[in-house]
Design a protein around this motif. Structure first.
Motif, PDB file in Angstrom:
ATOM      1  N   UNK A  29     -44.211  17.104 -70.887  1.00 63.66           N
ATOM      2  CA  UNK A  29     -45.100  17.967 -71.669  1.00 63.66           C
ATOM      3  C   UNK A  29     -44.924  17.714 -73.161  1.00 63.66           C
ATOM      4  N   UNK A  30     -46.036  17.414 -73.825  1.00 64.78           N
ATOM      5  CA  UNK A  30     -46.041  17.148 -75.263  1.00 64.78           C
ATOM      6  C   UNK A  30     -46.535  18.381 -76.003  1.00 64.78           C
ATOM      7  N   UNK A  31     -45.770  18.798 -77.025  1.00 66.22           N
ATOM      8  CA  UNK A  31     -46.172  19.936 -77.866  1.00 66.22           C
ATOM      9  C   UNK A  31     -46.426  19.433 -79.279  1.00 66.22           C
ATOM     10  N   UNK A  32     -47.633  19.718 -79.811  1.00 72.04           N
ATOM     11  CA  UNK A  32     -48.001  19.303 -81.166  1.00 72.04           C
ATOM     12  C   UNK A  32     -47.257  20.180 -82.172  1.00 72.04           C
ATOM     13  N   UNK A  33     -46.636  19.509 -83.177  1.00 73.84           N
ATOM     14  CA  UNK A  33     -45.922  20.238 -84.233  1.00 73.84           C
ATOM     15  C   UNK A  33     -46.684  20.180 -85.542  1.00 73.84           C
TER      16      UNK A  33
ATOM     17  N   UNK B   7     -40.415  13.939 -84.350  1.00 74.72           N
ATOM     18  CA  UNK B   7     -40.485  15.297 -83.810  1.00 74.72           C
ATOM     19  C   UNK B   7     -41.161  16.282 -84.758  1.00 74.72           C
ATOM     20  N   UNK B   8     -41.480  15.858 -86.016  1.00 72.57           N
ATOM     21  CA  UNK B   8     -42.262  16.727 -86.896  1.00 72.57           C
ATOM     22  C   UNK B   8     -43.745  16.651 -86.553  1.00 72.57           C
ATOM     23  N   UNK B   9     -44.097  15.665 -85.736  1.00 68.04           N
ATOM     24  CA  UNK B   9     -45.485  15.550 -85.265  1.00 68.04           C
ATOM     25  C   UNK B   9     -45.605  16.090 -83.847  1.00 68.04           C
ATOM     26  N   UNK B  10     -44.672  15.707 -82.961  1.00 66.87           N
ATOM     27  CA  UNK B  10     -44.742  16.173 -81.573  1.00 66.87           C
ATOM     28  C   UNK B  10     -43.354  16.120 -80.944  1.00 66.87           C
ATOM     29  N   UNK B  11     -43.078  17.067 -80.065  1.00 65.08           N
ATOM     30  CA  UNK B  11     -41.849  17.065 -79.262  1.00 65.08           C
ATOM     31  C   UNK B  11     -42.245  16.931 -77.801  1.00 65.08           C
ATOM     32  N   UNK B  12     -41.316  16.432 -76.973  1.00 63.73           N
ATOM     33  CA  UNK B  12     -41.598  16.225 -75.553  1.00 63.73           C
ATOM     34  C   UNK B  12     -40.481  16.842 -74.735  1.00 63.73           C
TER      35      UNK B  12
END
Length: 582
Positions: A473-477, A464-469
């Protein structure tokens, strides 16, 4: 009756007398076999023909057309017994009437040497324009010494008269014609096979009935066989006869039923409440009682559901209870699993509010069948999605079941993912498709995943430090890699799908290699000294796009320390403005 000239009768008798006597019953009686020309004598050429486009039974009939001579006929010799009375008959259908059209049956008796003992006699019999009818000539008594009979079928009428004939017979008066049953053979089925029809036929064209010797294996209604269980049963085909035909000899066949796989299938329509409302504002494919509209509101809820996109919301406004139900076909003797998900979200009075499930079975005439238990109390925890499930055996003669959810004592409840399946049925496998490795940059916008399966697909991110879902929907972290896992949990019809994994790679912030320094920066003791307006944000990223430092400028020069060696990117107020190598 039309008169036939003496010359014609004498000529016909002379021709008949020259014919070899056939010591046998009526041959090719239904005009079905290829030996028509051998069985039936014909002196009228192409005025006589065998046709297949219209017939009383079987597949063919004989067509006689009259010309200017006004008479066309066929005949054959049959064996009889002196002193016995006989009935002559033939089915006929008048197609065209050239004038005074008449169906005639004729006969004459012969001795053992084929010599004529009586004159040719004719009599009209029943005929109808455009319809098959049976014409009969009864109580024709064979004189002493008679051994054979000429049996004559005649079309008598004006030129152009056309008549069809079928199923001719000469029978002893008072005796019934024989018949046989054909078209029944041994059968092999499985317990999962659907109902099927038997298609045996009787030569009399009368209806055939059936029995099953083992109703634990199969039952029969009319000609329809319903599989009950594994084993063997003897199917018997019967035809009891009537005033004309004697009972046929029973014909038997063995039905072997092996254990088969029953495929799971949800028998309910719109079970997940995914199809919204119909044109009348009701939940599509679900029913309510007529007066339920005064007792509760029935709406589609999209924010709170067990699965999918929506659920059914039932909110009491008055009365004692409200119903949501479907009526679907079932098979007697099978065990069914009834289930649905529910969430009681409000109670008029604390601790009140009930959910009761009903399974009422009906026969094919819509008569309710008696059951030891037909209603089931559903327990629940307030504001919690829970599943209710019960297995019920469909009673004998069951054809339909009323799958009914009833709310009592005025709760407000959500209903979702209802299911009616054959208990123990095998679920169908499913797979997930439409997902592949993905490459993004840290400043890319959120994006959607679009994998598909037979049931809903859900996603998780391993890092989740790279991406959350959220949902799909994927959000870039940040920069780095994460494994995206796609799952489909299955339902009453489908097994859970094998998880599918792909790698999402997020590279450093875009523009790192294109950024040109846009503000004064210098390095002092391995620290960055950045000139920026007071109050602006300053962020420093490494080459992978991972944030290293973040500060708010407090004066003209801001010092940033503790940075790693290598290339870094400096972002001011959200915009990349410089890159340096430490």
């Amino acid at each position: 009756m039309k008169k036939i000239t003496l010359v014609w009768v004498l000529c016909l008798m002379a021709c008949m007398g020259a014919t070899t006597v056939q010591a046998q019953t009526v041959q090719c009686a239904g005009f079905e076999t290829e030996d028509f020309a051998e069985a039936w004598s014909n002196y009228f050429g192409d005025l006589v023909s065998v046709v297949s486009d219209d017939h009383y039974s079987g597949t063919k009939s004989c067509k006689l057309i009259t010309d200017a001579s006004l008479v066309t006929e066929v005949y054959q010799t049959v064996e009889i017994t002196a002193g016995k009375a006989y009935t002559l008959s033939v089915y006929n259908k008048l197609l065209t009437n050239g004038g005074s059209a008449t169906v005639m049956l004729g006969y004459a008796f012969l001795d053992a040497n084929g010599a004529n003992m009586t004159e040719l006699l004719y009599a009209p019999v029943t005929s109808t324009q455009g319809a098959w009818v049976k014409g009969s000539l009864s109580t024709v008594v064979a004189p002493a010494g008679a051994v054979y009979m000429w049996f004559i079928i005649q079309s008598n009428g004006g030129a152009g008269t056309s008549i069809l004939f079928d199923d001719a017979s000469v029978t002893e008066a008072g005796a019934k014609q024989s018949q046989t049953i054909t078209g029944l053979s041994d059968l092999s089925k499985t317990t999962s096979d659907a109902d099927f029809s038997l298609t045996a036929t009787a030569s009399s064209n009368l209806a055939v009935s059936y029995t099953s010797s083992n109703t634990a294996v199969a039952t029969i209604s009319g000609s329809t066989v319903h599989i009950v269980g594994a084993g063997t049963s003897t199917i018997t085909a019967l035809q009891a006869g009537n005033d004309t035909y004697a009972a046929a000899q029973d014909v038997t066949a063995t039905l072997t039923v092996n254990t088969g796989t029953v495929q799971a299938q949800n028998l309910l329509s719109n079970p997940g409440i995914e199809l919204g409302l119909d044109g009348e504002g009701k939940i599509k494919d679900w029913l309510i009682n007529t007066d339920d509209v005064t007792k509760a509101t029935f709406t589609v809820e999209t924010t709170d559901k067990h699965n999918g996109i929506s659920s059914a919301k039932i909110a009491h406004i008055g009365g004692v209870y409200a119903n949501l139900y479907q009526v679907v076909p079932v098979t007697a003797g099978l065990t069914y699993t009834f289930s649905f998900w529910h969430n009681v979200i409000a109670q008029t009075t604390s601790g009140s509010g009930r959910i009761v499930f009903f399974a009422n079975f009906y026969d094919s005439n819509s008569t309710q069948l008696p059951m030891d238990i037909s209603s089931y109390e559903v327990t629940y925890t307030l504001n919690t999605w829970q599943q209710y499930s019960v297995d019920i055996v469909a009673p004998a003669n069951a054809a339909y079941v009323d799958f009914r959810i009833r709310l009592l004592s005025k709760p407000t409840a959500l209903i979702d993912d209802a299911s009616l399946t054959v208990a123990g049925a095998t679920k169908t496998d499913q797979t997930i498709t439409g997902l592949a490795d993905i490459t993004k940059k840290v400043d890319d916008a959120a994006f959607n995943l679009s994998a598909t399966a037979s049931t809903e697909v859900t996603y998780t991110s391993s890092n989740t430090s790279v991406a959350t879902i959220s949902g799909s929907t994927v959000t870039i972290v940040g920069a780095g890699t994460t494994t995206i896992i796609a799952s489909a949990a299955g339902n009453d019809t489908y097994n859970a799908a094998p998880d599918v994994t792909v790698t999402l790679t997020v590279s450093s912030i875009s523009g790192l290699n294109e950024v040109r320094t846009q503000l004064p920066i210098h390095i002092q003791n391995h620290n960055l000294i950045v000139t920026a307006e007071a109050g602006s944000s300053i962020e420093v990223y490494n080459a992978l796009g991972i944030k290293q430092q973040s500060k708010i400028a407090t004066n003209t020069e801001t010092e940033i320390s503790g940075l790693p060696q290598g290339q870094v990117l400096i972002v001011r107020s959200g915009k990349a403005v410089a890159k340096v190598i430490l």
